[in-house]
Motif scaffolding. Structure first.
Motif, PDB file in Angstrom:
ATOM      1  N   LEU A  25       0.827  -1.209   0.000  1.00 15.95           N
ATOM      2  CA  LEU A  25       0.000   0.000   0.000  1.00 15.95           C
ATOM      3  C   LEU A  25       0.858   1.254   0.000  1.00 15.95           C
ATOM      4  O   LEU A  25       0.556   2.232  -0.699  1.00 15.95           O
ATOM      5  N   THR A  26       1.937   1.246   0.779  1.00 11.77           N
ATOM      6  CA  THR A  26       2.805   2.415   0.870  1.00 11.77           C
ATOM      7  C   THR A  26       3.551   2.651  -0.437  1.00 11.77           C
ATOM      8  O   THR A  26       3.703   3.799  -0.881  1.00 11.77           O
ATOM      9  N   GLU A  53       1.781   7.377  -6.554  1.00 11.60           N
ATOM     10  CA  GLU A  53       0.613   8.168  -6.934  1.00 11.60           C
ATOM     11  C   GLU A  53       1.055   9.588  -7.316  1.00 11.60           C
ATOM     12  O   GLU A  53       1.758  10.250  -6.544  1.00 11.60           O
ATOM     13  N   PRO A  54       0.677  10.085  -8.517  1.00  9.55           N
ATOM     14  CA  PRO A  54       1.085  11.443  -8.910  1.00  9.55           C
ATOM     15  C   PRO A  54       0.659  12.521  -7.908  1.00  9.55           C
ATOM     16  O   PRO A  54       1.419  13.451  -7.637  1.00  9.55           O
ATOM     17  N   ARG A  58      -3.205  12.633  -2.120  1.00  5.95           N
ATOM     18  CA  ARG A  58      -4.191  11.567  -2.302  1.00  5.95           C
ATOM     19  C   ARG A  58      -3.569  10.212  -1.985  1.00  5.95           C
ATOM     20  O   ARG A  58      -4.196   9.353  -1.367  1.00  5.95           O
ATOM     21  N   GLY A  59      -2.309  10.004  -2.405  1.00  6.95           N
ATOM     22  CA  GLY A  59      -1.630   8.754  -2.083  1.00  6.95           C
ATOM     23  C   GLY A  59      -1.502   8.556  -0.590  1.00  6.95           C
ATOM     24  O   GLY A  59      -1.764   7.472  -0.060  1.00  6.95           O
ATOM     25  N   PRO A 108      11.405   3.629   3.626  1.00  7.08           N
ATOM     26  CA  PRO A 108      11.836   4.276   2.379  1.00  7.08           C
ATOM     27  C   PRO A 108      10.679   4.834   1.560  1.00  7.08           C
ATOM     28  O   PRO A 108      10.745   5.973   1.060  1.00  7.08           O
ATOM     29  N   ALA A 109       9.595   4.055   1.413  1.00  9.60           N
ATOM     30  CA  ALA A 109       8.440   4.530   0.642  1.00  9.60           C
ATOM     31  C   ALA A 109       7.752   5.685   1.353  1.00  9.60           C
ATOM     32  O   ALA A 109       7.294   6.648   0.712  1.00  9.60           O
TER      33      ALA A 109
END
Length: 209
Positions: free
Chosen positions: A75-76, A82-83, A87-88, A129-130
């Motif tokens: 999910l991360t 996500e641009p 929202r991401g 990291p994400a």
């Protein structure tokens, strides 16, 4: 005479997957007080089969938590790609909190003592990291306040999980997550968040001890 040949590897792996799937269901419904006997009955296997793969309940809980880490990492990573970074971020937090709200066993493992802090540290190490990429992009896009840090997110998840745990209302967390997300938005004139960033990092390392 009964054969003593071990079952084929495919059969062993099939049984393992069945046990883990049953454990997800049982712990989701009953929490970590459920027993390996309960899991065996739900899986439709003998309890000896469960013990051959998991020496005790703690090992099984570890396997379930590893699955959870895989889910959160996915999910991360998706959120970081996500641009629209805001929202991401919000979609990821909502999804993770939704999983916690519906899974009593996961809440007890996350909020509990014992190996809870160690498991939380393992999750932070995998997803950090994400998360760092996601927060940096959200700040660059002007959506996330500059003084928000990665260590804030697991604390937010713990807070939101506690809403369900203490009220017994599985959807009430959505209200309070919305309040928190509103506080994370970048706005002109945002007052600085109290607490030094390093103190926030220390608090999340010590959480649950």
């Amino acid at each position: 005479m009964a054969s003593t040949t071990p079952p084929p590897r495919k059969d062993a792996e099939r049984n393992r997957r069945r046990i883990i799937a049953a454990a997800h269901e049982v712990f989701r419904e009953r929490g970590v007080s459920a027993t390996l006997d309960d899991v065996a009955r739900r899986a439709g296997v003998g309890v000896g089969t469960v013990y051959r793969r998991f020496a005790n309940k703690e090992e099984l809980v570890d396997a379930l938590f590893e699955d959870m880490i895989d889910t959160v990492e996915t999910l991360t990573t998706q959120a970081a790609a996500e641009p629209d970074a805001w929202r991401g971020l919000t979609t990821c937090l909502v999804r993770v909190c939704e999983i916690q709200a519906l899974d009593r066993g996961l809440r007890e493992v996350t909020l509990g003592t014992g190996r809870g802090p160690q498991r939380q540290a393992e999750m932070r190490e995998r997803v950090r990291p994400a998360v760092d990429r996601l927060l940096a992009r959200a700040k660059e896009q002007g959506a996330l306040r500059d003084d928000a840090v990665a260590a804030d997110l697991p604390i937010i998840q713990l807070m939101v999980a506690a809403v369900t745990e203490h009220t017994g209302r599985p959807d009430l967390w959505r209200r309070y997550l919305a309040v928190i997300l509103d506080g994370l938005r970048a706005r002109p004139g945002n007052a600085d968040l109290p607490g030094e960033k390093e103190l926030v990092r220390m608090s999340i390392r010590n959480c649950g001890r």
